[in-house]
Design an enzyme around this catalytic site. Sequence first.
Site, PDB file in Angstrom:
ATOM      1  N   GLU A  26      -9.355  -9.551   3.124  1.00  0.00           N
ATOM      2  CA  GLU A  26      -9.655  -8.157   2.777  1.00  0.00           C
ATOM      3  C   GLU A  26     -11.005  -8.081   2.062  1.00  0.00           C
ATOM      4  O   GLU A  26     -11.243  -8.805   1.077  1.00  0.00           O
ATOM      5  CB  GLU A  26      -8.542  -7.585   1.884  1.00  0.00           C
ATOM      6  CG  GLU A  26      -8.815  -6.139   1.473  1.00  0.00           C
ATOM      7  CD  GLU A  26      -7.597  -5.400   0.938  1.00  0.00           C
ATOM      8  OE1 GLU A  26      -6.493  -5.979   0.896  1.00  0.00           O
ATOM      9  OE2 GLU A  26      -7.762  -4.228   0.553  1.00  0.00           O
ATOM     10  N   SER A  49       0.841  -1.205   0.000  1.00  0.00           N
ATOM     11  CA  SER A  49       0.000   0.000   0.000  1.00  0.00           C
ATOM     12  C   SER A  49       0.878   1.257   0.000  1.00  0.00           C
ATOM     13  O   SER A  49       0.385   2.357  -0.255  1.00  0.00           O
ATOM     14  CB  SER A  49      -0.941   0.010   1.214  1.00  0.00           C
ATOM     15  OG  SER A  49      -0.218  -0.219   2.402  1.00  0.00           O
TER      16      SER A  49
HETATM   17  O1  KIV Z   1      -0.416  -3.402   1.513  1.00  0.00           O
HETATM   18  C1  KIV Z   1      -1.161  -3.324   2.497  1.00  0.00           C
HETATM   19  O2  KIV Z   1      -1.120  -2.385   3.283  1.00  0.00           O
HETATM   20  C2  KIV Z   1      -2.113  -4.396   2.711  1.00  0.00           C
HETATM   21  C3  KIV Z   1      -3.281  -4.058   3.575  1.00  0.00           C
HETATM   22  C4  KIV Z   1      -4.324  -3.388   2.773  1.00  0.00           C
HETATM   23  C5  KIV Z   1      -3.780  -5.242   4.284  1.00  0.00           C
HETATM   24  O3  KIV Z   1      -1.987  -5.460   2.170  1.00  0.00           O
END
Ligand code: KIV
Length: 266
Positions: free
Chosen positions: A183, A47
């Site tokens: 998710e 993310s």
């Molecule tokens: O990359 C991330 O932060 C994640 C979360 C959305 C669980 O995979």
Amino acid sequence: MPAKITISKLRKMKQNGDKIVMLTAYDASFAQVLDQQLVDVILVGDSLGMVMQGHESTVPVTMDDMVYHTKMVSPACHHSLILGDLPFMSYTSTMDAIKNASRLMQEGGAHMVKLEGGESQIENVTQLSRHGVPVCAHLGLQPQSVHKLGGYFVQGRDQKTADKMLDDALVLQDAGADMVLLECVPVTLADKITQALDVPTIGIGAGRVCDGQVLVLQDMLGISTKAPSFSQDFLTGQTGGIAGAVAAYIEGVKSQTFPSDEQCFF
Ligand code: KIV
């Protein structure tokens, strides 16, 4: 400071009904705050493609990016377990999965790696596990496949896809997965999966029924431009600053007041 979090401690927490608290971090300053507040698991998530790099998805994130940010986080942590994401296209073969997981652990300092996918990941999870790499599987909405999915949608709403997700969770556990992240999954399905597994489930948009919760740090601090509906701003209106917001999130997860019904999918 209480002892370092390990995968056996996480499994014990599930057995005892003690909720697991996870948050993302991508740098030393925030990681230190999270570690001092005793967040159980810090996810160096891909993310970071959105919240650090300003991209529209996680797809542009590279292995070097992940190693760099994991390296920024790990020296700041004395309590939290560090979970590093394998980014898009970094585990298309088992050799790549092993090579890149070892980069996250040896160069980055991660204690566990996360990869997206169900049945297709059985061989990767089996081999990583055999080579001593703790693995978190990621089911439900898999953001690395956003272009294939056509957007960010709740997954597992119909019986067929729900049954498949439950089967995937079980085979990944059998293959050696130590944790399963869910998710954007309806609460009843997240509940079924959580009850069927011996290893902990961590939910994001999957309800209080999961063994733990994760949020993207910038979403829970209210500074993301597009925070999802299942997230919450824990910073606005409380006096303890960022550490106070993290403490409020921990309390919300542990007391099961977060997520509320409005922050879940049914
Ligand atoms: O990359 C991330 O932060 C994640 C979360 C959305 C669980 O995979």
